[in-house]
Design a protein around this motif. Structure first.
Motif, PDB file in Angstrom:
ATOM      1  N   ALA A  40       7.881  16.582  -3.884  1.00  0.00           N
ATOM      2  CA  ALA A  40       7.555  17.261  -2.545  1.00  0.00           C
ATOM      3  C   ALA A  40       6.663  18.513  -2.535  1.00  0.00           C
ATOM      4  O   ALA A  40       6.023  18.929  -1.830  1.00  0.00           O
ATOM      5  CB  ALA A  40       8.792  17.997  -1.991  1.00  0.00           C
ATOM      6  N   ASP A  41       6.545  19.059  -3.875  1.00  0.00           N
ATOM      7  CA  ASP A  41       5.806  20.231  -4.327  1.00  0.00           C
ATOM      8  C   ASP A  41       4.446  19.943  -4.585  1.00  0.00           C
ATOM      9  O   ASP A  41       3.777  20.775  -4.987  1.00  0.00           O
ATOM     10  CB  ASP A  41       6.607  21.224  -5.361  1.00  0.00           C
ATOM     11  CG  ASP A  41       7.737  21.779  -4.941  1.00  0.00           C
ATOM     12  OD1 ASP A  41       7.855  21.843  -3.601  1.00  0.00           O
ATOM     13  OD2 ASP A  41       8.552  21.998  -5.676  1.00  0.00           O
TER      14      ASP A  41
ATOM     15  N   ARG B 247       0.883  -1.264  -0.107  1.00  0.00           N
ATOM     16  CA  ARG B 247       0.055  -0.055   0.036  1.00  0.00           C
ATOM     17  C   ARG B 247       0.824   1.186  -0.011  1.00  0.00           C
ATOM     18  O   ARG B 247       0.690   2.117  -0.654  1.00  0.00           O
ATOM     19  CB  ARG B 247      -0.766   0.161   1.324  1.00  0.00           C
ATOM     20  CG  ARG B 247      -1.915   1.207   1.198  1.00  0.00           C
ATOM     21  CD  ARG B 247      -2.807   0.864   2.518  1.00  0.00           C
ATOM     22  NE  ARG B 247      -3.744   2.287   2.489  1.00  0.00           N
ATOM     23  CZ  ARG B 247      -4.718   2.474   1.679  1.00  0.00           C
ATOM     24  NH1 ARG B 247      -4.984   1.558   1.010  1.00  0.00           N
ATOM     25  NH2 ARG B 247      -5.396   3.607   2.083  1.00  0.00           N
ATOM     26  N   MET B 248       2.024   1.292   0.768  1.00  0.00           N
ATOM     27  CA  MET B 248       2.835   2.593   1.020  1.00  0.00           C
ATOM     28  C   MET B 248       3.285   2.776  -0.702  1.00  0.00           C
ATOM     29  O   MET B 248       3.624   3.739  -1.129  1.00  0.00           O
ATOM     30  CB  MET B 248       3.854   2.210   1.898  1.00  0.00           C
ATOM     31  CG  MET B 248       3.466   2.360   3.307  1.00  0.00           C
ATOM     32  SD  MET B 248       4.662   2.325   4.421  1.00  0.00           S
ATOM     33  CE  MET B 248       5.642   3.686   4.254  1.00  0.00           C
ATOM     34  N   LEU B 249       4.031   1.377  -1.195  1.00  0.00           N
ATOM     35  CA  LEU B 249       4.312   1.656  -2.696  1.00  0.00           C
ATOM     36  C   LEU B 249       3.660   2.208  -3.621  1.00  0.00           C
ATOM     37  O   LEU B 249       3.839   3.043  -4.292  1.00  0.00           O
ATOM     38  CB  LEU B 249       4.961   0.255  -3.074  1.00  0.00           C
ATOM     39  CG  LEU B 249       6.444  -0.336  -2.261  1.00  0.00           C
ATOM     40  CD1 LEU B 249       6.499  -1.948  -3.018  1.00  0.00           C
ATOM     41  CD2 LEU B 249       7.409   0.646  -2.780  1.00  0.00           C
TER      42      LEU B 249
ATOM     43  N   GLU C  25       4.687  14.005 -12.161  1.00  0.00           N
ATOM     44  CA  GLU C  25       5.166  14.125 -13.388  1.00  0.00           C
ATOM     45  C   GLU C  25       4.247  14.796 -14.208  1.00  0.00           C
ATOM     46  O   GLU C  25       4.628  15.755 -14.886  1.00  0.00           O
ATOM     47  CB  GLU C  25       5.302  12.517 -13.927  1.00  0.00           C
ATOM     48  CG  GLU C  25       5.743  12.574 -15.383  1.00  0.00           C
ATOM     49  CD  GLU C  25       5.909  11.059 -15.925  1.00  0.00           C
ATOM     50  OE1 GLU C  25       6.037  10.864 -16.939  1.00  0.00           O
ATOM     51  OE2 GLU C  25       5.570  10.202 -15.300  1.00  0.00           O
ATOM     52  N   ARG C  26       2.690  14.640 -13.926  1.00  0.00           N
ATOM     53  CA  ARG C  26       1.843  15.342 -14.553  1.00  0.00           C
ATOM     54  C   ARG C  26       1.711  16.792 -14.483  1.00  0.00           C
ATOM     55  O   ARG C  26       1.383  17.698 -15.196  1.00  0.00           O
ATOM     56  CB  ARG C  26       0.247  14.579 -14.432  1.00  0.00           C
ATOM     57  CG  ARG C  26       0.125  13.410 -14.711  1.00  0.00           C
ATOM     58  CD  ARG C  26      -0.330  13.067 -16.298  1.00  0.00           C
ATOM     59  NE  ARG C  26      -1.325  13.979 -16.489  1.00  0.00           N
ATOM     60  CZ  ARG C  26      -2.473  13.700 -16.668  1.00  0.00           C
ATOM     61  NH1 ARG C  26      -2.986  12.468 -16.013  1.00  0.00           N
ATOM     62  NH2 ARG C  26      -3.707  14.587 -17.133  1.00  0.00           N
ATOM     63  N   LEU C  27       2.069  17.275 -13.185  1.00  0.00           N
ATOM     64  CA  LEU C  27       2.050  18.652 -12.776  1.00  0.00           C
ATOM     65  C   LEU C  27       3.415  19.011 -12.979  1.00  0.00           C
ATOM     66  O   LEU C  27       3.528  20.316 -12.819  1.00  0.00           O
ATOM     67  CB  LEU C  27       1.532  18.581 -11.329  1.00  0.00           C
ATOM     68  CG  LEU C  27       0.201  18.139 -10.787  1.00  0.00           C
ATOM     69  CD1 LEU C  27       0.303  18.159  -9.415  1.00  0.00           C
ATOM     70  CD2 LEU C  27      -0.881  18.967 -11.614  1.00  0.00           C
ATOM     71  N   ARG C  28       4.181  18.394 -13.409  1.00  0.00           N
ATOM     72  CA  ARG C  28       5.731  18.653 -13.782  1.00  0.00           C
ATOM     73  C   ARG C  28       6.315  19.748 -12.607  1.00  0.00           C
ATOM     74  O   ARG C  28       6.856  20.877 -12.641  1.00  0.00           O
ATOM     75  CB  ARG C  28       5.585  19.830 -14.877  1.00  0.00           C
ATOM     76  CG  ARG C  28       5.062  19.122 -16.180  1.00  0.00           C
ATOM     77  CD  ARG C  28       5.137  19.881 -17.336  1.00  0.00           C
ATOM     78  NE  ARG C  28       4.443  19.107 -18.515  1.00  0.00           N
ATOM     79  CZ  ARG C  28       4.210  19.829 -19.558  1.00  0.00           C
ATOM     80  NH1 ARG C  28       4.681  21.106 -20.103  1.00  0.00           N
ATOM     81  NH2 ARG C  28       3.973  19.200 -20.691  1.00  0.00           N
TER      82      ARG C  28
ATOM     83  N   VAL D 272       1.948   9.611  -6.087  1.00  0.00           N
ATOM     84  CA  VAL D 272       2.593  10.725  -5.942  1.00  0.00           C
ATOM     85  C   VAL D 272       3.300  11.124  -7.035  1.00  0.00           C
ATOM     86  O   VAL D 272       3.540  12.093  -7.428  1.00  0.00           O
ATOM     87  CB  VAL D 272       3.203  10.917  -4.625  1.00  0.00           C
ATOM     88  CG1 VAL D 272       3.984  12.169  -4.393  1.00  0.00           C
ATOM     89  CG2 VAL D 272       2.042  10.719  -3.367  1.00  0.00           C
ATOM     90  N   ALA D 273       4.288  10.098  -7.293  1.00  0.00           N
ATOM     91  CA  ALA D 273       5.253  10.267  -8.337  1.00  0.00           C
ATOM     92  C   ALA D 273       4.611  10.466  -9.693  1.00  0.00           C
ATOM     93  O   ALA D 273       4.977  11.164 -10.752  1.00  0.00           O
ATOM     94  CB  ALA D 273       5.979   8.919  -8.655  1.00  0.00           C
TER      95      ALA D 273
END
Length: 892
Positions: A735-736, A715-717, A728-731, A723-724
């Motif tokens: 952390a941001d 689940r953590m993975l 990538e989508r939000l560029r 999040v990754a």
């Protein structure tokens, strides 16, 4: 003499007579499924009386918390109406376990009431069972009471039993003469005496039960040691010694009633002629005591069992407060008075005061919301200014849909001159029960194993019937692979059932699911798909062959439990114990397990609590469980005597039946529970614990679902991958992501606000245009809007209705709103001046919607309905407009 002094002097007197003083047991009986609540002092000694447990000593004395609201002893409906009936009360009792019998029981009772309490012996009367010659002779001989003041009565009055089954025996009662002095010399016969008792002219203060039998379905059987069980009502003795004719005017109740007077703002009269008017105050005082003690002893409001009884008492009190004009919680402030009055004797009240007050308030608020929600419906079925009978089906709908108890409906109806059709209500209730039974039967027609096997219910029943007289040994705590002889074997259509001499498969119990695995013989193998108990209590494993031919009489097999699934199940089971401990530490000791599921892929834990967890509470609970995991503490298993385990602090489940010797599972310093399930050897083997969800499953019951070990890691993975992907989508860097999402949400909110402003302006313009084009309702000063329109996507139909209504001034509107991004609807509005003349928006919408084959309704000023056949909309609007004009004309 105060109630506290009476209680103390009773205990001290019997301690001087060699009795061991024992504390009151819980209102929830331990290991006794025949009782919902402790209803007498002898309940905690039931096992002693029937010879199943050793007595704590030859003699004992207690002041026992009791509750009589269910089963054979149910005083709920008499509460507040008579001078002496209560839900919760204290029973003072002395007990002999095969030591003294009738002679000393009578002598002790007389000495206490006359010498210790100072009661006038000339006002004391006694009753005995009509067959008890010994007791009838002992009373005059030992006390000097005249024989004419000793009455022989029948089973109804002088034979005592705890329930439909259990210890019982003839009894002898002491009664106090409450009549005026001028009437006390009148000679009485037994029938008149009983009638005067029912009229509160005689007060029964002490019942001496000569425990001689155990009652079973087959009849009465002599107990191994004839014993004594007595019960004296503290409230009744206090009433006599404090010079009042009713228990409700003693120091146990008056402080609660006085607090109710302050809260409600209505005075309570202690005069006999005002007795009926004071009923709500007495109910509130009595029920506050019951609620406080039930909550302190771990009962939580719910819709079944003990929780349902508690909820009924809470709502009954709320009903009486509501009838006094109270429209906000009341009982939550009265239970605090109970805590202050009783905590010296019962310190658990202070320990759980916050929980008691908070839970009471939450339940009252829920009930008041229920009444508010159902009042519109009640007004429709029993309007003021009329009279008649509310149909049973309508009364049931108020009960089933809005939560109105039948007695609340009856009281409210009586205030308006209405009655309720009881028989029709019971018919509707029974019909609902029948549907529920039919549904349950349909669900139970097939039984699926962990791999989805199609073993039929009949096949499962056959599996439960096979077995052998040889004792079976469960070895699955330590061994998952074992060679074993076969005790019994049977073919069930395509499946096979085995009873193994040495069985490693855990059968579902205590929330833990059954094991899976396989059996292997010479040249064949069988996948274990179901594990059940047979009629002898042996475990039967059932499955289908995966290859080879199983012989008709296999001698021995290799039995193998699927190890990965079992180890995951063990992780989840031990984690539930850590979770239970963490919940009680963070939330409070009111938390009790209300159900669980322990499976290989997840755990589910239901627990009593008054509301959702805060984010902080959830994080703290998860952190404490993981600290227990990372501490790598040993998990210790012991078999101990039941009483010894409880005395050491082990937690048992309410309502479970335990044997004399129990299995305890301990994580030292963290958790100690009675449990027969499978666990890790040390908490470190759990690896990791993560809460997946926390939800409500019933009023007062919350549910946590969680994962452990490999699944928690997976689940953590998964979360990291999400999040990754977002980063990538939000560029932006991972952390941001929160900052970037927040910025996007702000942009969206601004766009929606701009769009809403534009839509509002468009809707307002449309509303004004419709009003300008509308014809008169009854005159030129009134308007009737009849229109078929299209609103922009996302428009608020109700808000548009408000705009129409405010622009009308005087009149009504019936409008079809055509769908743009969804289904069409009918909207109706009526201005206040026409509502007062009988025109209601709900009636207009109902007429139009029903004409299209749909339905609808709402408030008098604004209502909405559905559209069935779109082709009929024009005629439907015409019908509603016609109804509006006719109603308006009649109202002018």
């Amino acid at each position: 003499m105060t109630s506290h002094e009476i209680r103390s002097r009773f205990i001290q007197y019997f301690e001087r007579q060699g009795h061991l003083h024992l504390p009151s047991s819980s209102l929830v009986p331990e290991s006794d499924p025949t009782l919902l609540f402790t209803n007498a002092g002898m309940v905690q000694f039931k096992g002693v009386f029937v010879g199943e447990q050793q007595p704590p000593g030859p003699r004992a004395v207690t002041s026992q918390k009791c509750l009589r609201v269910s089963g054979k002893h149910n005083d709920l409906e008499e509460v507040g109406r008579t001078a002496r009936h209560h839900t919760f009360f204290e029973m003072l009792g002395n007990f002999s376990f095969g030591d003294y019998f009738k002679r000393d029981a009578i002598r002790f009772a007389w000495e206490f009431v006359v010498d210790e309490m100072g009661l006038d012996p000339e006002r004391l009367w006694a009753t005995v069972h009509h067959s008890d010659d010994e007791a009838a002779e002992l009373w005059p001989a030992l006390t000097g009471i005249p024989a004419e003041r000793v009455f022989r009565l029948g089973d109804k009055d002088n034979f005592w039993q705890m329930g439909e089954t259990g210890p019982c025996g003839p009894c002898s009662e002491i009664h106090y003469d409450m009549r005026p002095e001028s009437e006390r010399n009148i000679r009485l016969d037994p029938e008149t005496f009983v009638a005067l008792g029912e009229a509160d002219q005689f007060m029964e203060i002490w019942n001496l039960v000569f425990m001689q039998y155990e009652r079973t379905a087959e009849g009465d059987h002599p107990l191994p040691r004839p014993s004594i069980d007595t019960g004296a009502g503290l409230e009744r003795i206090a009433a006599i010694l404090q010079g009042t004719w009713t228990n409700y005017h003693t120091d146990l109740f008056i402080p609660i009633i006085e607090r109710a007077e302050e809260i409600i703002g209505i005075p309570y009269s202690r005069q006999a002629e005002d007795w009926e008017a004071g009923l709500p105050f007495r109910v509130l005082a009595d029920h506050a005591r019951a609620v406080a003690f039930m909550l302190a002893d771990g009962v939580f409001p719910s819709n079944e069992g003990r929780g349902y009884v508690l909820r009924r008492i809470l709502r009954r009190a709320g009903r009486y407060a509501w009838l006094l004009g109270r429209r906000e919680p009341t009982l939550d402030r009265l239970v605090g008075v109970v805590v202050e009055l009783m905590s010296d004797t019962y310190p658990e009240l202070t320990a759980r005061r916050t929980h008691i007050e908070r839970t009471t308030r939450a339940e009252e608020e829920r009930f008041l919301a229920t009444i508010d929600a159902g009042m519109d419906r009640f007004d429709e079925v029993a309007p003021k200014g009329a009279a008649g009978t509310i149909p049973g089906g309508e009364a049931f709908k108020l009960y089933d849909t809005f939560g109105f108890p039948l007695d609340l409906t009856e009281l409210m109806a009586a205030e308006r001159g209405w009655t309720v059709d009881h028989e029709g209500f019971e018919t509707a209730l029974e019909e609902q029960r029948r549907r529920s039974r039919d549904y349950s039967t349909a669900l139970g027609s097939a039984v699926l194993g962990p791999h989805g096997s199609g073993l039929t219910k009949e096949g499962l029943q056959r599996a439960r019937g096979i077995g052998a007289d040889v004792e079976q040994e469960f070895v699955g705590y330590d061994r998952l692979r074992v060679e074993t002889p076969v005790l019994a074997h049977e073919q069930l259509n395509g499946a096979r059932a085995f009873v193994l001499e040495r069985n490693p498969f855990y059968v579902e119990a205590g929330g833990q699911v059954s094991d899976s695995g396989y059996l292997r013989g010479e040249g064949w193998e069988l996948a274990v798909e179901s594990v059940v108990k047979n009629d002898r209590g042996q475990t039967v494993v059932v499955g289908e062959p995966t290859h080879g031919q199983i012989p008709d009489a296999p001698d021995g097999v290799l039995a193998v439990v699927e190890e990965h699934s079992r180890r995951d199940t063990e992780r989840n089971h031990t984690a539930t114990h850590l979770l239970h401990a963490a919940l009680r530490f963070v939330l409070g000791e009111h938390v009790h397990q209300a159900g669980s599921l322990v499976a290989p892929d997840r755990l589910r834990f239901d627990f009593s609590h008054h509301g959702p967890l805060t984010d902080e509470e959830r994080s703290e609970i998860e952190r404490r469980v993981n600290e227990g995991v990372w501490g790598n503490m040993s998990v210790e298993i012991e078999h101990r005597p039941y009483r010894e385990a409880l005395d050491s602090g082990a937690m048992a489940l309410f309502g479970e039946k335990y044997g004399d010797v129990v299995r305890t599972v301990s994580v030292p310093g963290v958790s100690l529970e009675l449990c027969g399930g499978c666990h890790v050897r040390s908490t470190g083997q759990i690896g990791l614990f993560r809460i997946v969800s926390e939800t409500g499953v019933a009023a007062g019951i919350r549910r946590i679902e969680a994962v452990t070990g490999p699944r928690a890691y997976s689940r953590m993975l998964h979360v990291e991958e999400l999040v990754a992907s977002l980063a990538e989508r939000l560029r932006v860097p991972a952390a941001d992501v929160p900052r970037r999402v927040e910025a996007l949400l702000e942009e969206r909110d601004q766009l929606e606000e701009t769009l809403a402003e534009q839509q509002g302006a468009d809707s307002k313009e449309l509303a004004h245009r419709l009003i300008d084009e509308a014809g008169p309702l009854t005159s030129d000063e009134t308007r009737l809007v009849r229109a078929d329109i299209e609103l922009p996507a996302g428009s608020d139909v109700a808000a548009f209705g408000d705009q129409l209504r405010s622009g009308l001034g005087s009149g009504a509107a019936i409008v079809h709103v055509r769908p743009v991004d969804g289904k069409g609807s009918i909207l109706g509005v009526v201005t206040d001046d026409w509502i007062r003349r009988g025109l209601k928006a709900g009636d207009l919408v109902r007429a139009a919607s029903q004409a299209t084959g749909s339905g609808g309704g709402g408030k008098p000023h604004l209502a909405q309905g559905g559209v069935g056949d779109p082709a009929t909309v024009s005629d439907a609007l015409d019908a509603a407009a016609k109804l509006a004009r006719e109603t308006a004309a009649a109202g002018e």
